[in-house]
Design an enzyme around this catalytic site. Structure first.
Site, PDB file in Angstrom:
ATOM      1  N   GLY A 180       0.826  -1.207   0.000  1.00 16.31           N
ATOM      2  CA  GLY A 180       0.000   0.000   0.000  1.00 16.31           C
ATOM      3  C   GLY A 180       0.858   1.253   0.000  1.00 16.31           C
ATOM      4  O   GLY A 180       2.096   1.184   0.028  1.00 16.31           O
ATOM      5  N   SER A 190      -5.276  -2.166   5.270  1.00 15.52           N
ATOM      6  CA  SER A 190      -6.672  -1.715   5.281  1.00 15.52           C
ATOM      7  C   SER A 190      -6.940  -0.845   4.065  1.00 15.52           C
ATOM      8  O   SER A 190      -6.070  -0.053   3.679  1.00 15.52           O
ATOM      9  CB  SER A 190      -6.997  -0.871   6.531  1.00 15.52           C
ATOM     10  OG  SER A 190      -8.346  -0.410   6.464  1.00 15.52           O
ATOM     11  N   TYR A 201     -15.090   1.977   8.531  1.00 16.91           N
ATOM     12  CA  TYR A 201     -13.668   2.258   8.759  1.00 16.91           C
ATOM     13  C   TYR A 201     -13.450   2.775  10.185  1.00 16.91           C
ATOM     14  O   TYR A 201     -12.587   2.291  10.915  1.00 16.91           O
ATOM     15  CB  TYR A 201     -13.204   3.306   7.753  1.00 16.91           C
ATOM     16  CG  TYR A 201     -11.725   3.614   7.786  1.00 16.91           C
ATOM     17  CD1 TYR A 201     -10.795   2.681   7.327  1.00 16.91           C
ATOM     18  CD2 TYR A 201     -11.262   4.847   8.238  1.00 16.91           C
ATOM     19  CE1 TYR A 201      -9.435   2.975   7.327  1.00 16.91           C
ATOM     20  CE2 TYR A 201      -9.909   5.144   8.241  1.00 16.91           C
ATOM     21  CZ  TYR A 201      -8.992   4.210   7.779  1.00 16.91           C
ATOM     22  OH  TYR A 201      -7.654   4.514   7.776  1.00 16.91           O
TER      23      TYR A 201
END
Ligand code: UDP
Length: 310
Positions: free
Chosen positions: A10, A75, A145
């Site tokens: 990420g 995430s 989230y």
């Protein structure tokens, strides 16, 4: 140190891997490539100190040999992504955090959770200090989230208390820089890409909501200091320089020398009206504060996005 980074492919995870490798760590990166990209780590292909394992960290994490630290960065992280992957977002914050903590416990390593300013929700206290409990709508679209990160924090502190895992919690505020996905829907890639391609900049609402943007290089430095510290409370990591989104749009137009228009679109549900970290704790305990100016950081980000459209 032998360090595991979840979400290694990420935006933040890949910068963190680079930082740790530069400091002599052996790094094992995990990613399931839901929102991560191989491009972010392909420069590490020939690095003997780096190993990538394709793995969904909501499943049991099996690592051979010693592990000194686990950094849980996996995430979806943009509002657009977590609206597209609501269940995965909840699972990686809950089950993924549980597995990552389990690994740290098993190996006797330290642990750091990438938490978020979203735990403060649409804050009623400004700027946000770590002792503020937040104002979150649990069933709104962002709830997947926000609540995942809040649950993850609760889990980290439960492991601290019940299993004596040295668990740290970093509350990360808006961060930007090279390797952000151009289509991730966040304001930095959106505005820069729009400005570079002559499209109108889409300001949501009246643009009077505020954010405070931290350059990724500063962020990873703060994360590393927290990991190595003895601090046993959550720590905000972000840049306190706050601005309205409309001013941010103007800044992007200025730095890209773009003649794009600014247009106004609907404000997303539960979009926080203000956001600015109080970084007193990071300053005091980590001797950390951001060093890169918004202008310099944005120039680096703009160069990166230019390279993606060449
Ligand atoms: N935003 C905007 N235009 C865009 C994307 C975002 O005006 O094209 C606004 C968004 O409504 C929010 C702020 O910019 O107020 C920051 O949004 P982002 O998605 O980057 O992350 P957030 O801080 O909301 O988590």
């Amino acid at each position: 140190m032998r360090t595991v980074v979840t979400g290694a492919a990420g935006f933040l995870g890949s910068h963190l891997c680079d930082y740790l490798l530069d400091r002599g760590h052996t790094v094992i990166g995990l990613d399931n490539f839901l929102t991560g990209s191989m491009k972010n780590i392909e420069h590490l292909n020939d690095n003997d100190s780096f190993q990538l394992i394709k793995h969904d960290v909501t499943e049991y994490i099996d690592i051979e040999g010693p592990v000194d630290a686990v950094l849980h960065f996996a995430s979806p992280a943009s509002p657009v992504d977590y609206l597209e992957y609501p269940i995965q977002t909840l699972k990686v914050g809950a089950l993924g955090t549980h597995k990552a903590l389990g690994l740290a416990k098993e190996k006797g390593g330290r642990f750091l959770l990438a938490s978020s300013s979203e735990v403060y929700g649409d804050p009623l206290v400004h700027p946000q200090k770590e002792d503020y409990w937040g104002n979150v709508n649990p069933i709104g679209p962002r709830g997947v989230y926000d609540e995942a990160k809040r649950y993850a924090e609760a889990m980290a502190f439960a492991y601290r208390r019940a299993h004596i895992v040295d668990a740290k919690v970093a509350r990360i505020f808006n961060t930007y820089g090279p390797r952000m996905r151009s289509g991730d829907g966040r304001v930095v890639p959106n505005f820069i890409m729009q400005a570079l391609t002559g499209k109108p900049l889409t300001v949501y609402g009246d643009g009077m909501q505020t954010r405070s943007f931290c350059y990724v290089g500063d962020l990873v430095e703060g994360i590393f200091r927290l990991l190595m510290s003895d601090v046993d409370e959550p720590v905000n990591i972000g840049n306190p320089y706050e601005m309205t989104i409309i001013d941010f749009a103007r800044k992007i137009l200025d730095l890209t020398r773009s003649s794009s228009d600014i247009i106004f679109e609907d404000l997303p549900v539960d979009d926080p009206k203000v956001r600015q970290p109080d970084i007193g704790r990071a300053r005091r305990f980590l001797d950390w504060e951001p060093r890169v100016s918004l202008e310099d950081g944005l120039k680096a980000a703009i160069e990166f996005f230019k390279s993606t459209i060449r």
